[in-house]
Design an enzyme around this catalytic site. Structure first.
Site, PDB file in Angstrom:
ATOM      1  N   HIS A  63       0.832  -1.199   0.000  1.00 11.00           N
ATOM      2  CA  HIS A  63       0.000   0.000   0.000  1.00 11.00           C
ATOM      3  C   HIS A  63       0.871   1.254   0.000  1.00 11.00           C
ATOM      4  CE1 HIS A  63      -3.260  -2.562   2.203  1.00 11.00           C
ATOM      5  NE2 HIS A  63      -3.210  -2.819   0.908  1.00 11.00           N
ATOM      6  N   LYS A  73       4.640   7.973   7.169  1.00 10.30           N
ATOM      7  CA  LYS A  73       4.151   7.053   8.186  1.00 10.30           C
ATOM      8  C   LYS A  73       5.282   6.661   9.135  1.00 10.30           C
ATOM      9  CE  LYS A  73       0.979   4.947   4.823  1.00 10.30           C
ATOM     10  NZ  LYS A  73       0.578   3.691   4.141  1.00 10.30           N
ATOM     11  N   TYR A 133       0.033   2.873  13.331  1.00  5.13           N
ATOM     12  CA  TYR A 133       0.528   3.792  12.301  1.00  5.13           C
ATOM     13  C   TYR A 133       0.325   5.225  12.772  1.00  5.13           C
ATOM     14  CZ  TYR A 133      -0.686  -0.403   9.593  1.00  5.13           C
ATOM     15  OH  TYR A 133      -0.827  -1.698   9.146  1.00  5.13           O
ATOM     16  N   ASP A 170      -6.313  -6.154  -2.481  1.00  6.45           N
ATOM     17  CA  ASP A 170      -4.942  -6.578  -2.736  1.00  6.45           C
ATOM     18  C   ASP A 170      -4.882  -7.692  -3.776  1.00  6.45           C
ATOM     19  OD1 ASP A 170      -3.985  -4.695  -0.977  1.00  6.45           O
ATOM     20  OD2 ASP A 170      -3.859  -6.068   0.721  1.00  6.45           O
TER      21      ASP A 170
END
Length: 201
Positions: A63, A73, A133, A170
């Protein structure tokens, strides 16, 4: 705190010292001084904190977020154990197509810094693997992108038994080459421009 750059330009791994005593252990996965020494400035202002919980064998990714306004991130594992693969999908990057594996666990307290546009995948290696995250921007579904985790061109080495549990998103994600041909990959120069102050090079 040990800090080292990854094979993907601009991405870093942070490994804190772990202190043990009769009560248990203590670690500090983010330390501003160490981050600033490595990247030249403080961690980005945190716009959102997100968590995921995964069964063993789950793979999430690869991703990344589109530009403009791609997010940086800071990622760590607070339960279970995960193998994270950092993947450079930024067209024009000096490390385009490269990846590196980093094991994340609560015991080690290891954390990853991912600059804007860099992709990542993780494979949950234990039941109830929890990922945290810290994000430089709020989640926006229209900015989310993915490339297929089993794309032979990427050659990502997943743990045995991983990849059986993929989201529909995905499973249907394009290969790296197809995503590039369709203009879905971020451009390196746009990602550098999108990096928060001190949060990327």
């Amino acid at each position: 705190m040990k800090v080292r750059p990854l094979a993907v330009e601009g991405a870093y791994v942070f490994e804190p010292e772990v202190f043990h005593d009769e009560r248990g252990s203590f670690r500090s996965p983010h330390q501003e001084a160490a981050f600033g020494a490595a990247l030249g400035g403080p961690l980005f202002p945190v716009a959102q904190v997100s968590t995921s919980r995964s069964r063993r064998g789950v793979v999430r990714g690869v991703h990344f977020t589109a530009t403009p306004d791609s997010m940086a991130k800071y990622v760590l594992c607070t339960g279970g154990r995960a193998l994270d693969l950092v993947v450079d999908v930024r067209v024009g990057s000096p490390t385009f197509g490269r990846s590196e594996r980093v094991e994340l666990s609560p015991e080690a307290g290891t954390a990853l810094y991912l600059p804007p546009g860099v992709g990542h995948l993780f494979a949950a290696q234990e039941e109830d693997t929890v990922m945290v995250y810290l994000l430089s921007a709020a989640y926006r579904a229209d900015k989310e992108r993915a490339v297929h985790p089993l794309d032979p061109e990427l050659g990502l080495e997943l743990p045995a038994g991983s990849g059986r549990l993929l989201s529909e998103r995905d499973r249907s994600a394009p290969t790296l080459a197809a995503a590039r041909a369709e203009g879905l990959l971020p451009r390196y120069e746009d990602c550098v421009a999108a990096a928060p102050g001190g949060g990327g090079r």
